[in-house]
Design an enzyme around this catalytic site. Sequence first.
Site, short mmCIF file in Angstrom:
data_model
loop_
_atom_site.label_atom_id
_atom_site.label_comp_id
_atom_site.label_asym_id
_atom_site.label_seq_id
_atom_site.Cartn_x
_atom_site.Cartn_y
_atom_site.Cartn_z
N HIS A 1 -18.17 -2.13 -4.15
CA HIS A 1 -16.83 -2.36 -3.60
C HIS A 1 -16.34 -3.74 -4.04
O HIS A 1 -17.13 -4.68 -4.13
CB HIS A 1 -16.87 -2.25 -2.07
N GLU B 1 -14.89 -5.98 -2.54
CA GLU B 1 -15.18 -7.06 -1.58
C GLU B 1 -16.61 -7.57 -1.76
O GLU B 1 -16.89 -8.74 -1.49
CB GLU B 1 -14.92 -6.56 -0.15
N ASN C 1 -13.81 4.12 5.01
CA ASN C 1 -14.64 2.91 4.90
C ASN C 1 -14.19 1.97 6.01
O ASN C 1 -13.12 1.37 5.91
CB ASN C 1 -14.43 2.27 3.51
N SER D 1 -4.65 1.13 0.15
CA SER D 1 -3.44 1.39 0.95
C SER D 1 -3.04 2.86 0.95
O SER D 1 -1.85 3.18 1.00
CB SER D 1 -2.28 0.50 0.50
N LYS E 1 -15.37 -0.76 6.76
CA LYS E 1 -15.63 -2.17 6.44
C LYS E 1 -16.30 -2.82 7.66
O LYS E 1 -17.05 -2.14 8.36
CB LYS E 1 -14.33 -2.87 6.02
N GLU F 1 -10.22 1.72 -7.13
CA GLU F 1 -9.58 0.91 -6.10
C GLU F 1 -9.00 -0.35 -6.74
O GLU F 1 -9.71 -1.35 -6.89
CB GLU F 1 -10.59 0.50 -5.02
N GLY G 1 -5.69 -3.13 1.22
CA GLY G 1 -5.27 -3.84 2.43
C GLY G 1 -3.93 -4.54 2.32
O GLY G 1 -3.56 -5.35 3.17
P1 13P Z 1 -7.28 0.01 2.54
O1 13P Z 1 -7.13 1.50 2.68
O2 13P Z 1 -7.30 -0.71 3.85
O3 13P Z 1 -6.29 -0.56 1.56
O4 13P Z 1 -8.74 -0.25 1.91
C1 13P Z 1 -9.13 0.46 0.79
C2 13P Z 1 -10.56 0.21 0.56
O5 13P Z 1 -10.97 -0.87 0.17
C3 13P Z 1 -11.50 1.31 0.85
O6 13P Z 1 -12.77 1.05 0.36
#
Ligand code: 13P
Length: 252
Positions: free
Chosen positions: A98, A100, A9, A213, A11, A169, A175
Amino acid sequence: MKQKLIAGNWKMNGGLAANKALLHELQQGLAHALDSKHAQVAMCVPAVYLSQVQQLVMGSGINLGAQDVSMHEHGAYTGETSASMLKDFAVRYVIVGHSERRQNHGETDVQVALKAQRALSAGMTPIVCVGETLSEHESGHTEDVVKRQLAAVIHANGHCISEIVVAYEPVWAIGTGKNATPNQAQEVHAVLRAQLKAATSQAERVHILYGGSMNAANAAELLSQPDIDGGLIGGASLKSADFLCIIAAAAR
Ligand code: 13P
Protein backbone atom coordinates in the site's frame (compact mmCIF):
# COMPACT_ATOMS: atom_id res chain seq x y z
CA MET A 1 -18.16 -12.93 -16.36
CA LYS A 2 -16.01 -12.98 -13.25
CA GLN A 3 -17.48 -11.69 -10.02
CA LYS A 4 -16.23 -8.32 -8.93
CA LEU A 5 -14.27 -8.04 -5.68
CA ILE A 6 -15.04 -5.26 -3.23
CA ALA A 7 -12.42 -5.06 -0.49
CA GLY A 8 -12.51 -2.62 2.39
CA ASN A 9 -9.34 -1.30 3.99
CA TRP A 10 -10.02 0.08 7.43
CA LYS A 11 -6.42 1.33 7.70
CA MET A 12 -5.71 2.33 11.34
CA ASN A 13 -9.35 2.79 12.29
CA GLY A 14 -11.75 0.80 14.39
CA GLY A 15 -12.31 -0.43 17.91
CA LEU A 16 -13.94 -3.47 19.47
CA ALA A 17 -17.38 -1.89 19.78
CA ALA A 18 -17.27 0.01 16.47
CA ASN A 19 -16.13 -3.09 14.54
CA LYS A 20 -18.98 -5.14 15.95
CA ALA A 21 -21.58 -2.51 15.09
CA LEU A 22 -20.25 -1.95 11.55
CA LEU A 23 -20.05 -5.66 10.72
CA HIS A 24 -23.52 -6.25 12.12
CA GLU A 25 -24.95 -3.55 9.85
CA LEU A 26 -23.06 -4.90 6.85
CA GLN A 27 -24.26 -8.44 7.44
CA GLN A 28 -27.86 -7.27 7.81
CA GLY A 29 -27.58 -5.32 4.58
CA LEU A 30 -26.00 -8.22 2.73
CA ALA A 31 -28.62 -10.66 4.00
CA HIS A 32 -31.67 -8.52 3.23
CA ALA A 33 -30.97 -6.30 0.29
CA LEU A 34 -28.40 -7.89 -1.91
CA ASP A 35 -27.53 -10.97 -3.78
CA SER A 36 -24.00 -11.09 -2.49
CA LYS A 37 -23.28 -14.04 -4.76
CA HIS A 38 -22.68 -11.53 -7.53
CA ALA A 39 -19.80 -9.81 -5.76
CA GLN A 40 -17.04 -11.06 -3.53
CA VAL A 41 -16.54 -9.01 -0.39
CA ALA A 42 -13.49 -8.71 1.85
CA MET A 43 -12.54 -6.54 4.78
CA CYS A 44 -8.88 -5.82 5.55
CA VAL A 45 -8.65 -4.97 9.22
CA PRO A 46 -5.87 -3.99 11.66
CA ALA A 47 -3.91 -7.07 12.81
CA VAL A 48 -5.05 -6.80 16.42
CA TYR A 49 -8.67 -7.19 15.36
CA LEU A 50 -8.22 -10.24 13.13
CA SER A 51 -9.37 -12.61 15.85
CA GLN A 52 -12.46 -10.53 16.67
CA VAL A 53 -13.42 -10.02 13.03
CA GLN A 54 -12.78 -13.68 12.18
CA GLN A 55 -15.48 -14.61 14.70
CA LEU A 56 -17.86 -11.86 13.61
CA VAL A 57 -17.79 -12.62 9.86
CA MET A 58 -17.90 -16.39 10.12
CA GLY A 59 -20.47 -17.77 7.68
CA SER A 60 -21.40 -14.31 6.42
CA GLY A 61 -19.68 -14.36 3.04
CA ILE A 62 -17.39 -11.50 4.09
CA ASN A 63 -13.79 -12.65 3.67
CA LEU A 64 -11.15 -11.65 6.15
CA GLY A 65 -8.15 -9.61 5.03
CA ALA A 66 -5.02 -8.17 6.61
CA GLN A 67 -3.25 -4.94 5.73
CA ASP A 68 0.37 -6.12 5.63
CA VAL A 69 2.54 -9.20 6.10
CA SER A 70 6.19 -9.65 6.95
CA MET A 71 8.57 -10.58 4.15
CA HIS A 72 10.31 -12.87 6.67
CA GLU A 73 9.08 -16.32 7.63
CA HIS A 74 9.71 -16.03 11.39
CA GLY A 75 12.33 -14.83 13.82
CA ALA A 76 13.67 -11.65 15.39
CA TYR A 77 11.42 -9.10 13.68
CA THR A 78 9.78 -7.20 16.52
CA GLY A 79 6.34 -5.89 15.69
CA GLU A 80 5.90 -7.84 12.47
CA THR A 81 3.24 -10.41 11.60
CA SER A 82 4.13 -13.49 9.56
CA ALA A 83 2.06 -15.10 6.83
CA SER A 84 1.56 -18.25 8.92
CA MET A 85 0.23 -16.12 11.80
CA LEU A 86 -2.33 -14.54 9.48
CA LYS A 87 -3.27 -18.00 8.26
CA ASP A 88 -4.02 -19.00 11.86
CA PHE A 89 -6.93 -16.54 11.73
CA ALA A 90 -8.28 -17.74 8.36
CA VAL A 91 -7.06 -14.63 6.56
CA ARG A 92 -7.82 -14.95 2.85
CA TYR A 93 -6.46 -11.65 1.47
CA VAL A 94 -3.51 -9.52 2.47
CA ILE A 95 -2.74 -6.05 1.15
CA VAL A 96 0.93 -5.61 0.22
CA GLY A 97 2.70 -2.48 -0.92
CA HIS A 98 0.00 0.00 0.00
CA SER A 99 1.32 3.50 -0.79
CA GLU A 100 1.05 4.41 2.89
CA ARG A 101 3.55 1.64 3.66
CA ARG A 102 5.78 2.52 0.71
CA GLN A 103 5.80 6.19 1.83
CA ASN A 104 5.78 5.92 5.62
CA HIS A 105 7.87 2.76 6.02
CA GLY A 106 10.12 2.98 2.98
CA GLU A 107 8.94 -0.31 1.47
CA THR A 108 10.67 -1.02 -1.82
CA ASP A 109 9.37 -2.83 -4.91
CA VAL A 110 11.56 -5.82 -4.05
CA GLN A 111 10.25 -6.01 -0.48
CA VAL A 112 6.67 -5.76 -1.72
CA ALA A 113 7.35 -8.62 -4.15
CA LEU A 114 8.73 -10.76 -1.30
CA LYS A 115 5.65 -10.03 0.80
CA ALA A 116 3.43 -11.13 -2.09
CA GLN A 117 5.50 -14.32 -2.31
CA ARG A 118 5.06 -15.01 1.43
CA ALA A 119 1.32 -14.55 1.15
CA LEU A 120 1.06 -16.87 -1.88
CA SER A 121 3.20 -19.57 -0.26
CA ALA A 122 0.89 -19.54 2.75
CA GLY A 123 -2.17 -19.92 0.52
CA MET A 124 -3.43 -16.34 0.81
CA THR A 125 -4.16 -13.88 -1.97
CA PRO A 126 -1.96 -10.79 -1.95
CA ILE A 127 -3.66 -7.56 -3.01
CA VAL A 128 -0.67 -5.85 -4.60
CA CYS A 129 -1.03 -2.06 -4.60
CA VAL A 130 0.55 0.06 -7.31
CA GLY A 131 0.09 3.73 -8.06
CA GLU A 132 1.81 6.98 -8.87
CA THR A 133 2.22 10.08 -6.72
CA LEU A 134 0.82 13.45 -7.74
CA SER A 135 4.17 14.66 -9.07
CA GLU A 136 4.70 11.44 -11.03
CA HIS A 137 1.17 11.85 -12.39
CA GLU A 138 1.69 15.46 -13.38
CA SER A 139 5.03 14.72 -15.04
CA GLY A 140 3.48 11.98 -17.18
CA HIS A 141 5.17 9.02 -15.47
CA THR A 142 2.11 7.06 -14.38
CA GLU A 143 2.68 4.13 -16.74
CA ASP A 144 6.39 3.80 -15.95
CA VAL A 145 5.74 3.78 -12.21
CA VAL A 146 2.93 1.23 -12.12
CA LYS A 147 4.71 -1.05 -14.60
CA ARG A 148 7.91 -0.94 -12.55
CA GLN A 149 6.00 -1.76 -9.36
CA LEU A 150 4.11 -4.67 -10.93
CA ALA A 151 7.19 -5.97 -12.77
CA ALA A 152 8.96 -6.64 -9.46
CA VAL A 153 6.04 -8.77 -8.28
CA ILE A 154 5.81 -10.65 -11.59
CA HIS A 155 9.55 -11.30 -11.52
CA ALA A 156 9.46 -12.75 -7.99
CA ASN A 157 6.31 -14.81 -8.40
CA GLY A 158 6.59 -16.38 -11.84
CA HIS A 159 3.82 -18.80 -12.73
CA CYS A 160 1.83 -17.98 -9.55
CA ILE A 161 1.16 -14.48 -10.82
CA SER A 162 -2.39 -15.28 -11.89
CA GLU A 163 -3.18 -15.89 -8.20
CA ILE A 164 -2.63 -12.28 -7.16
CA VAL A 165 -5.04 -9.36 -7.05
CA VAL A 166 -3.71 -6.01 -8.28
CA ALA A 167 -5.01 -2.70 -6.93
CA TYR A 168 -4.36 0.48 -8.87
CA GLU A 169 -4.41 3.25 -6.29
CA PRO A 170 -3.21 6.62 -7.57
CA VAL A 171 -1.68 8.24 -4.48
CA TRP A 172 -3.22 11.61 -5.35
CA ALA A 173 -6.70 10.05 -5.20
CA ILE A 174 -6.36 8.37 -1.79
CA GLY A 175 -8.38 10.06 0.91
CA THR A 176 -8.62 13.26 -1.13
CA GLY A 177 -12.18 12.96 -2.44
CA LYS A 178 -10.68 13.34 -5.92
CA ASN A 179 -10.99 9.96 -7.66
CA ALA A 180 -9.41 9.12 -11.00
CA THR A 181 -12.02 9.44 -13.72
CA PRO A 182 -13.34 6.13 -15.06
CA ASN A 183 -11.40 6.74 -18.29
CA GLN A 184 -8.16 7.58 -16.49
CA ALA A 185 -8.45 4.47 -14.34
CA GLN A 186 -9.42 2.21 -17.26
CA GLU A 187 -6.38 3.41 -19.22
CA VAL A 188 -4.02 2.36 -16.43
CA HIS A 189 -5.89 -0.89 -15.79
CA ALA A 190 -5.51 -1.79 -19.49
CA VAL A 191 -1.75 -1.22 -19.20
CA LEU A 192 -1.60 -3.49 -16.16
CA ARG A 193 -3.72 -6.15 -17.89
CA ALA A 194 -1.39 -6.11 -20.89
CA GLN A 195 1.59 -6.51 -18.60
CA LEU A 196 -0.06 -9.48 -16.89
CA LYS A 197 -0.91 -10.97 -20.31
CA ALA A 198 2.74 -10.93 -21.24
CA ALA A 199 3.46 -12.96 -18.08
CA THR A 200 0.58 -15.43 -17.98
CA SER A 201 -2.12 -16.87 -20.19
CA GLN A 202 -4.46 -16.49 -17.21
CA ALA A 203 -4.36 -12.67 -17.06
CA GLU A 204 -8.10 -12.31 -17.60
CA ARG A 205 -8.69 -14.15 -14.33
CA VAL A 206 -6.76 -11.58 -12.32
CA HIS A 207 -8.86 -9.01 -10.49
CA ILE A 208 -7.54 -5.50 -11.02
CA LEU A 209 -9.16 -3.25 -8.41
CA TYR A 210 -9.38 0.52 -8.41
CA GLY A 211 -8.77 2.39 -5.15
CA GLY A 212 -8.76 6.07 -4.30
CA SER A 213 -11.85 7.97 -3.14
CA MET A 214 -14.23 5.33 -4.48
CA ASN A 215 -17.63 5.99 -2.93
CA ALA A 216 -21.35 5.31 -3.22
CA ALA A 217 -21.73 8.02 -5.88
CA ASN A 218 -18.88 7.14 -8.24
CA ALA A 219 -18.61 3.34 -7.82
CA ALA A 220 -21.06 2.28 -10.54
CA GLU A 221 -19.33 4.22 -13.29
CA LEU A 222 -15.84 3.15 -12.25
CA LEU A 223 -16.94 -0.48 -11.97
CA SER A 224 -18.53 -0.42 -15.43
CA GLN A 225 -15.12 -0.10 -17.11
CA PRO A 226 -13.98 -3.31 -18.82
CA ASP A 227 -10.75 -3.74 -16.86
CA ILE A 228 -11.97 -2.52 -13.46
CA ASP A 229 -12.80 -5.73 -11.61
CA GLY A 230 -13.61 -4.25 -8.23
CA GLY A 231 -12.53 -1.72 -5.66
CA LEU A 232 -10.23 -1.25 -2.69
CA ILE A 233 -12.12 1.09 -0.45
CA GLY A 234 -10.73 3.13 2.43
CA GLY A 235 -12.99 5.78 3.99
CA ALA A 236 -16.25 4.42 2.58
CA SER A 237 -15.58 0.96 4.06
CA LEU A 238 -16.07 2.46 7.52
CA LYS A 239 -19.68 3.46 6.77
CA SER A 240 -22.03 0.53 6.27
CA ALA A 241 -24.51 2.35 4.02
CA ASP A 242 -21.77 3.55 1.67
CA PHE A 243 -19.98 0.22 1.56
CA LEU A 244 -23.27 -1.60 0.85
CA CYS A 245 -23.98 0.80 -2.03
CA ILE A 246 -20.59 0.02 -3.55
CA ILE A 247 -21.22 -3.73 -3.20
CA ALA A 248 -24.62 -3.25 -4.85
CA ALA A 249 -22.99 -1.37 -7.73
CA ALA A 250 -20.54 -4.26 -8.16
CA ALA A 251 -23.30 -6.86 -8.09
CA ARG A 252 -25.19 -5.32 -10.99
P1 13P B 1 -9.90 6.03 0.25
O1 13P B 1 -11.01 5.19 -0.29
O2 13P B 1 -10.16 6.56 1.63
O3 13P B 1 -9.48 7.11 -0.72
O4 13P B 1 -8.63 5.06 0.43
C1 13P B 1 -8.25 4.25 -0.62
C2 13P B 1 -7.23 3.31 -0.13
O5 13P B 1 -6.10 3.68 0.14
C3 13P B 1 -7.62 1.90 0.04
O6 13P B 1 -6.52 1.09 0.25
